[in-house]
Design a protein around this motif. Structure first.
Motif, PDB file in Angstrom:
ATOM      1  N   PRO A 178       0.814  -1.232   0.000  1.00  0.00           N
ATOM      2  CA  PRO A 178       0.000   0.000   0.000  1.00  0.00           C
ATOM      3  C   PRO A 178       0.842   1.274   0.000  1.00  0.00           C
ATOM      4  O   PRO A 178       0.306   2.367  -0.221  1.00  0.00           O
ATOM      5  N   ASN A 179       2.154   1.146   0.248  1.00  0.00           N
ATOM      6  CA  ASN A 179       3.045   2.306   0.247  1.00  0.00           C
ATOM      7  C   ASN A 179       3.871   2.396  -1.030  1.00  0.00           C
ATOM      8  O   ASN A 179       4.922   3.041  -1.056  1.00  0.00           O
ATOM      9  N   THR A 180       3.395   1.759  -2.090  1.00  0.00           N
ATOM     10  CA  THR A 180       4.089   1.815  -3.373  1.00  0.00           C
ATOM     11  C   THR A 180       4.211   3.263  -3.849  1.00  0.00           C
ATOM     12  O   THR A 180       3.247   4.028  -3.791  1.00  0.00           O
ATOM     13  N   PHE A 181       5.402   3.633  -4.339  1.00  0.00           N
ATOM     14  CA  PHE A 181       5.607   4.990  -4.852  1.00  0.00           C
ATOM     15  C   PHE A 181       4.797   5.202  -6.123  1.00  0.00           C
ATOM     16  O   PHE A 181       4.803   4.375  -7.034  1.00  0.00           O
ATOM     17  N   LEU A 194      -3.746   0.355  -7.750  1.00  0.00           N
ATOM     18  CA  LEU A 194      -2.354  -0.116  -7.777  1.00  0.00           C
ATOM     19  C   LEU A 194      -2.189  -1.301  -8.711  1.00  0.00           C
ATOM     20  O   LEU A 194      -1.185  -1.392  -9.444  1.00  0.00           O
ATOM     21  N   ASN A 195      -3.144  -2.210  -8.730  1.00  0.00           N
ATOM     22  CA  ASN A 195      -3.060  -3.377  -9.608  1.00  0.00           C
ATOM     23  C   ASN A 195      -3.158  -2.971 -11.073  1.00  0.00           C
ATOM     24  O   ASN A 195      -2.452  -3.522 -11.929  1.00  0.00           O
ATOM     25  N   CYS A 196      -4.030  -2.033 -11.378  1.00  0.00           N
ATOM     26  CA  CYS A 196      -4.142  -1.565 -12.766  1.00  0.00           C
ATOM     27  C   CYS A 196      -2.884  -0.828 -13.196  1.00  0.00           C
ATOM     28  O   CYS A 196      -2.427  -0.967 -14.342  1.00  0.00           O
ATOM     29  N   VAL A 211     -14.974   5.640 -11.808  1.00  0.00           N
ATOM     30  CA  VAL A 211     -13.832   5.416 -12.679  1.00  0.00           C
ATOM     31  C   VAL A 211     -12.684   6.298 -12.205  1.00  0.00           C
ATOM     32  O   VAL A 211     -12.869   7.500 -11.972  1.00  0.00           O
ATOM     33  N   TYR A 212     -11.502   5.708 -12.067  1.00  0.00           N
ATOM     34  CA  TYR A 212     -10.332   6.438 -11.604  1.00  0.00           C
ATOM     35  C   TYR A 212      -9.226   6.403 -12.654  1.00  0.00           C
ATOM     36  O   TYR A 212      -9.004   5.377 -13.305  1.00  0.00           O
ATOM     37  N   ARG A 213      -8.555   7.522 -12.781  1.00  0.00           N
ATOM     38  CA  ARG A 213      -7.399   7.595 -13.655  1.00  0.00           C
ATOM     39  C   ARG A 213      -6.172   7.136 -12.881  1.00  0.00           C
ATOM     40  O   ARG A 213      -5.971   7.536 -11.732  1.00  0.00           O
ATOM     41  N   THR A 214      -5.339   6.317 -13.483  1.00  0.00           N
ATOM     42  CA  THR A 214      -4.110   5.865 -12.831  1.00  0.00           C
ATOM     43  C   THR A 214      -2.961   6.810 -13.189  1.00  0.00           C
ATOM     44  O   THR A 214      -3.126   7.766 -13.947  1.00  0.00           O
ATOM     45  N   THR A 215      -1.774   6.524 -12.679  1.00  0.00           N
ATOM     46  CA  THR A 215      -0.598   7.348 -12.991  1.00  0.00           C
ATOM     47  C   THR A 215       0.081   6.906 -14.282  1.00  0.00           C
ATOM     48  O   THR A 215       1.088   7.499 -14.685  1.00  0.00           O
ATOM     49  N   VAL A 216      -0.457   5.890 -14.938  1.00  0.00           N
ATOM     50  CA  VAL A 216       0.139   5.404 -16.179  1.00  0.00           C
ATOM     51  C   VAL A 216      -0.120   6.411 -17.298  1.00  0.00           C
ATOM     52  O   VAL A 216      -1.252   6.862 -17.486  1.00  0.00           O
ATOM     53  N   ASN A 217       0.919   6.777 -18.013  1.00  0.00           N
ATOM     54  CA  ASN A 217       0.775   7.723 -19.125  1.00  0.00           C
ATOM     55  C   ASN A 217       0.159   7.029 -20.333  1.00  0.00           C
ATOM     56  O   ASN A 217       0.616   5.958 -20.745  1.00  0.00           O
TER      57      ASN A 217
END
Length: 534
Positions: free
Chosen positions: A68-71, A219-221, A275-281
């Motif tokens: 849960p503390n993944t950067f 986090l999984n996505c 729906v959530y946006r991830t940090t993936v570009n």
């Protein structure tokens, strides 16, 4: 006892056997035989509401319980460049602060490690070379990826689309990295709400968890490089998707963005999910690119100062994926990710070129034009504000409009220059011009930018509809950009009656000219003052 169980289950086994035999004969019984419906009947499920959901529920992978503390770092992917030697001269700006980040030899420098290390040290840019296991940080592009000797487009080309061994992948800061998914991040990255997807395509996956957490879903996505996470808490399922598979059109995305509404209604609904946006570009959004040399014939982006030229450049860059240019070599805009600003107007490597046409003269290099028009009163106020704050987004006290300098500025700008730009552009380009009103752009940016993209040369921007929808979805999530000044209200009218009379007359004359040339009329708001005084 075991035999008793076998006797008890025998009827069920017989039913299942019959169903299997029926399924094996489905092509003979009916070409439209539904395997999902058969499974639902066998397990006593309401096929009307649950059949399609059941399909991917049964195929879902088990969700991994991630740290849960993944950067997590939100950045703009600028693409790959060759870093310039620090000794080279730079253009109009002091050399940026640059450093390389030292790690233990056994440490594998990942994207997140490099980005976080740079941002913690108050740098705004991070650059990683995976082949050399090297991380560099900088406070500016000029002197880092470009110089007087090496322009950004040259550095971009030398990187060979990230294939060169000396390539550095550059990222620009959006906000600080964080450990895990904070409440603030959840709020900022919630895109909207939609009905539970009934089917998945090949670009979507389903993950199952008996106790589904939104944070773990995101986090999984992210771990699987998906740009959107959809926690279906009602089913214990996490869906990961790209934008196009999820929404199909930018209009559908817009509806989803406006749909969430009341939180209580959302929590009590069995059919609506967030729906959530991830940090993936999104690879369809970033990085932007330079065109090959001389590929594009220069296209003018003309406007009266203060009309939103910088903002529309941001919108055009995202919608086309191509950098815009400018005749002004604005270092602030360059450091704000507009890397086409220092290129020559005749380079042919940018999609449009910003030019305010001071002197009301149009260079012969331009072949067509995008004309941006804004209410002259609002545009004049915005430009005077920019001049007095030395920045594109600065805000000062409204008292600056009471200074003598403001009246002198208005006399030099209004109304002749404001009207003159439109006259010279329409006369020069005739039918090779698209007129865009700033007020319409604010009201419906997607519609107006779509008009502009459809006007631009197809051989440059492409004609693939899916690609355009994807890019417009990217734009929908980043409409403001870095250089849109917040709106403000005035306590009094800074324009005197004499000036207003001249400007109002110019508004009427411009409207007549636009209609004569078969362009849309000026927005109704331009005539509000005229109607009030007559």
């Amino acid at each position: 006892m075991l035999c008793d169980k076998m006797r008890y289950n025998l009827p069920i086994a017989g039913i299942v056997l019959i169903l299997i035999l029926l399924f094996s004969m489905k092509t003979e019984l009916s070409p439209n035989f539904d395997r999902t419906s058969l499974s639902a009947i066998a397990f006593g499920i309401n096929t009307k509401t649950s059949a399609s959901v059941l399909e991917y529920t049964l195929q879902a992978e088990a969700m991994i319980d991630l740290d849960p503390n993944t950067f997590r770092c939100e950045v703009h992917d600028m693409g790959c460049f060759i870093l310039v030697p620090p000794s080279q001269k730079i253009f109009g700006k002091k050399h940026p602060k640059i450093t390389d980040v030292k790690f233990d030899e056994e440490t594998l420098i990942t994207r997140e490690i490099c980005i976080n290390s740079c941002f913690q040290k108050q740098y705004t840019l991070s650059a990683i070379n995976a082949a050399q296991n090297c991380c560099m940080c900088s406070t500016g592009f000029e002197g880092f990826i470009s110089s007087r000797e090496i322009k950004a487009d040259t550095s971009f080309v030398k990187a060979e689309k990230c294939r060169s061994s000396s390539t550095f992948h550059v990222y620009s800061k959006i906000r600080d990295c964080e450990k895990g998914v904070s409440k603030e991040s959840l709020q900022q990255n919630r895109v909207g709400c939609l009905d539970i997807p009934k089917t998945l395509n090949q670009f979507m996956i389903a993950l199952s968890s008996p106790q589904l957490l939104i944070e773990q879903c995101i986090l999984n996505c992210e771990m699987r490089k998906y740009t959107f996470a959809i926690p279906v808490k009602q089913k214990g399922i996490c869906l990961c998707s790209d934008s196009y598979s999820l929404f199909r059109t930018v209009d559908n995305m817009t509806q989803a963005m406006a749909r969430c509404g009341d939180e209580n209604n959302l929590s009590n609904s069995d059919e609506i999910v967030e729906v959530y946006r991830t940090t993936v570009n999104d690879e369809h959004c970033e990085p932007r690119r330079f065109l090959p040399p001389k590929q594009n014939k220069p296209i003018l982006l003309a406007s009266y100062p203060g009309s939103g030229n910088t903002w529309i450049r941001h919108l055009i860059e995202i919608a086309t994926g191509i950098y815009t240019g400018s005749v002004y070599n604005d270092a602030d805009l360059y450091e704000g990710d507009m890397l086409g600003g220092f290129l020559s107007a005749i380079s042919g490597r940018t999609i449009v070129i910003k030019d305010h046409l001071f002197g009301l003269k149009i260079s012969i290099i331009y072949t067509m034009a995008v004309l941006l028009i804004r209410n002259p009163y609002d545009a004049t106020l915005a430009e005077f504000m920019r001049m007095n704050t030395q920045g594109h987004i600065g805000v000062a006290n409204n008292d600056i409009f009471r200074k003598p300098g403001f009246k002198a500025f208005c006399k030099n700008q209004l109304p002749s220059f404001w009207f003159g730009i439109t006259k010279v552009v329409l006369k020069t380009f005739v039918d090779k011009v698209v007129v865009v009103y700033f007020e319409d752009l604010v009201k419906n940016p997607i519609k107006e930018i779509r008009r502009i993209v459809e006007f631009l040369p197809k051989e440059i921007v492409g004609s693939d509809e899916e690609s355009l929808e994807r890019r417009l979805m990217c734009l929908n999530l980043d409409l403001a950009g870095k250089f849109k000044r917040p709106p403000r209200k005035l306590n009094s009218d800074p324009f005197d009656e004499l000036l207003r009379g001249e400007v109002d007359k110019s508004i009427e004359n411009m409207n007549e000219l636009l209609l004569e040339r078969n362009h849309p009329p000026l927005p109704h708001s331009y005539f509000y003052h005229i109607m009030n005084v007559t």
